[in-house]
Design an enzyme around this catalytic site. Structure first.
Site, PDB file in Angstrom:
ATOM      1  CD  GLU A   1      -2.829  -0.371   2.694  1.00 15.98           C
ATOM      2  OE1 GLU A   1      -2.696   0.720   3.279  1.00 15.98           O
ATOM      3  OE2 GLU A   1      -3.529  -1.296   3.128  1.00 15.98           O
TER       4      GLU A   1
ATOM      5  CE  LYS B   1     -10.447   1.801   4.948  1.00 17.35           C
ATOM      6  NZ  LYS B   1      -9.052   1.870   4.486  1.00 17.35           N
TER       7      LYS B   1
ATOM      8  CD  GLU C   1      -7.588   6.728   7.437  1.00 12.79           C
ATOM      9  OE1 GLU C   1      -7.903   5.576   7.116  1.00 12.79           O
ATOM     10  OE2 GLU C   1      -6.404   7.130   7.500  1.00 12.79           O
TER      11      GLU C   1
ATOM     12  CD  GLU D   1     -11.645   1.165   1.366  1.00  6.63           C
ATOM     13  OE1 GLU D   1     -12.049   0.102   1.853  1.00  6.63           O
ATOM     14  OE2 GLU D   1     -10.453   1.527   1.419  1.00  6.63           O
TER      15      GLU D   1
END
Ligand SMILES: *[C@@H]1O[C@H](CO)[C@@H](O)[C@H](O)[C@H]1NC(C)=O
Length: 466
Positions: free
Chosen positions: A268, A325, A331, A322
């Site tokens: 990542e 999250k 984030e 996302e």
């Protein structure tokens, strides 16, 4: 013979670039993470189609969603799957559980779906859960045995993903070392990686390094933009970007444990394009610079100073936002694509546009074929290049492990003591030390190939008889 082969290879690479065609092999190092903590994701089929329109060759799932694995069948895209941390105890204690897991999640789809790696758990060692940590290696061993039993042992590798916080020290890169409290567990995991030829997967994030040190020079270092670099006095390498520095710190830590041959995979890395008003770092501009310049850096095949000439397999974070999250807005804002499949920002991943419009793409983007490759044996700066650009190229080239001592005081090429002369020497030497593809003489489109030998007096520019 060797020379012929090299020339053929470079010509082939040049043609490949000119035609905008990318062989599967040439960019196999570009992967992307597919997190699913969201309620607005495109369908698996639409995602598979999207990926096929890009240079992305590998996808990492955190779990093993069968819909996605099936949608990626016959696309040639490599698939990394993961077991949940919660499955580790059962995988460790019950070989049959491991066998069933492998049958249900790998054997059922292989080879149409090209599963290449199983990550057993995610950031387990950092979790602090002693019980789970102790079961990690046995779980990996049982998964490996199950793959062997299915005759997939040499096709599908087994690993686990680690957090950068495993490193007790990462600066300078040569002093990279793991936290000694993890030494015993890491020794076992690394021996497994080493014996089975699986990679050590880790998550370096220059973004977090910038967040904890939000100075402009740190930002430039993190975004692959012109900066004065960070000098590693042990190796005499001047690091020009945080990604290389972090990856080389991991390399040093692995070497210090005696595992020089265990390969690193960047599981990542990424940069958020949006954050809350009190967050430092997230912006479209920064995210585009980081991800775009990272892709250009990987495509340059420069490698890192400690691992030159090869691009580390890198999975960008992430394909989509996302939205479910928790935590700050950043984030939820790492997505390179929107849920309507349009790009959040363009970093040149699309197959039809291989030249990213990223500023300033150090070190290189595909060169224009201005000079005749046949006799053009030296790499020189173009006319009219600014001092700032020359300085950036000089710093970059000398940061890549080439020998810049001839342009230092007392060296044969120190005189004339001008930026133009020193940059020209370093840029050519970098080009000659690489595999001499057009990519290696680009320097953000400030360099070109020349058939005129720039050597003078006692100063020899390597190159010539190509
Ligand atoms: C790594 O594997 C190689 C080849 O199997 C072996 O020779 C070497 O001793 C191993 N290294 C360590 C540190 O275990």
């Amino acid at each position: 013979m060797a020379v012929q082969l090299i020339r053929f290879t470079s010509t082939f690479l040049l043609l490949t670039l000119l035609l905008g065609v990318n062989t599967a092999k040439s960019q196999s190092f570009i992967g992307i993470n597919y997190g699913q903590v969201a309620d607005n994701l495109p369908s698996p089929a639409a995602t598979a189609k999207l990926l096929q329109s890009t240079a992305i060759q590998k996808v990492r799932l955190y779990g093993s969603d069968p819909a996605i694995i099936k949608a990626l069948a016959n696309t040639g895209i490599g698939i990394v799957i993961g077991t949940a941390n919660g499955d580790i105890p059962a995988l460790a204690s019950d070989p049959n559980f491991a066998k069933n897991w492998v049958n249900a999640n790998v054997v059922a789809y292989y080879p149409s779906s090209k599963i290449i790696l199983i990550n057993v758990g995610n950031e387990v060692v950092m979790s602090g859960d002693k019980n789970l940590i102790n079961q990690l290696l046995p779980a990996m061993q049982n998964v490996k045995s199950a793959l062997d039993a299915a005759s997939l042992g040499d096709k599908v590798k087994v690993s686990t993903v680690h957090s950068m916080s495993l490193l007790q020290q990462s600066e300078p890169p040569s002093a990279g070392i793991f936290d000694p409290s993890f030494a015993d567990v890491l020794k076992g995991l690394l021996a497994f990686n080493n014996a089975t030829g699986s990679p050590f997967a880790i998550n370096p994030y220059p973004y977090f390094a910038y967040r904890s040190d939000p100075r402009p020079e740190t930002l430039a270092f993190c975004l692959f933009q012109p900066n004065s670099g960070r000098f590693d006095a042990n190796t005499k390498i001047n690091y020009m970007n945080m990604f290389d520095a972090q990856v080389d710190a991991v390399r040093s830590a692995l070497n210090a444990m005696g595992f020089k041959n265990v390969e690193i995979v960047v599981a990542e890395t990424g940069w958020p394009y949006k954050g809350d008003s009190d967050e430092v770092g997230p912006s479209i501009e920064n995210a585009k610079a980081y991800n775009g310049n990272l892709i250009a850096h990987l495509r340059s095949m420069a490698g890192t100073p400690l691992m030159p000439g090869k691009s580390v397999d890198t999975y960008l974070f992430a394909i989509y936002d996302e939205d479910l999250k928790p935590g700050p807005s950043s984030e939820r804002s790492f997505g390179l694509f929107k849920s309507d499949l349009t790009m959040t920002y363009d970093i040149g991943l699309s197959k039809s546009s291989q030249t990213p419009s990223v500023t300033p793409a150090m070190p290189k983007t595909p060169a224009t074929p201005s000079a005749q490759p046949k006799k053009a044996a030296w790499c020189v700066p173009k006319a009219g290049v600014s001092d700032a650009q020359l300085q950036a190229s000089l710093d970059y080239a000398c940061g890549q492990g080439i020998d810049c001592s001839p342009i230092q005081p007392g060296g044969a090429c120190f005189e004339p003591n001008t930026l133009a002369s020193h940059a020209a020497y370093a840029m050519n030497l970098f080009y000659q030390s690489s595999d001499r593809s057009a990519l290696d003489c680009d320097f953000s489109q400030t360099a070109m190939l020349s058939s005129n030998n720039p050597s003078y007096n006692g100063c020899t520019y390597p190159g010539g008889s190509s």
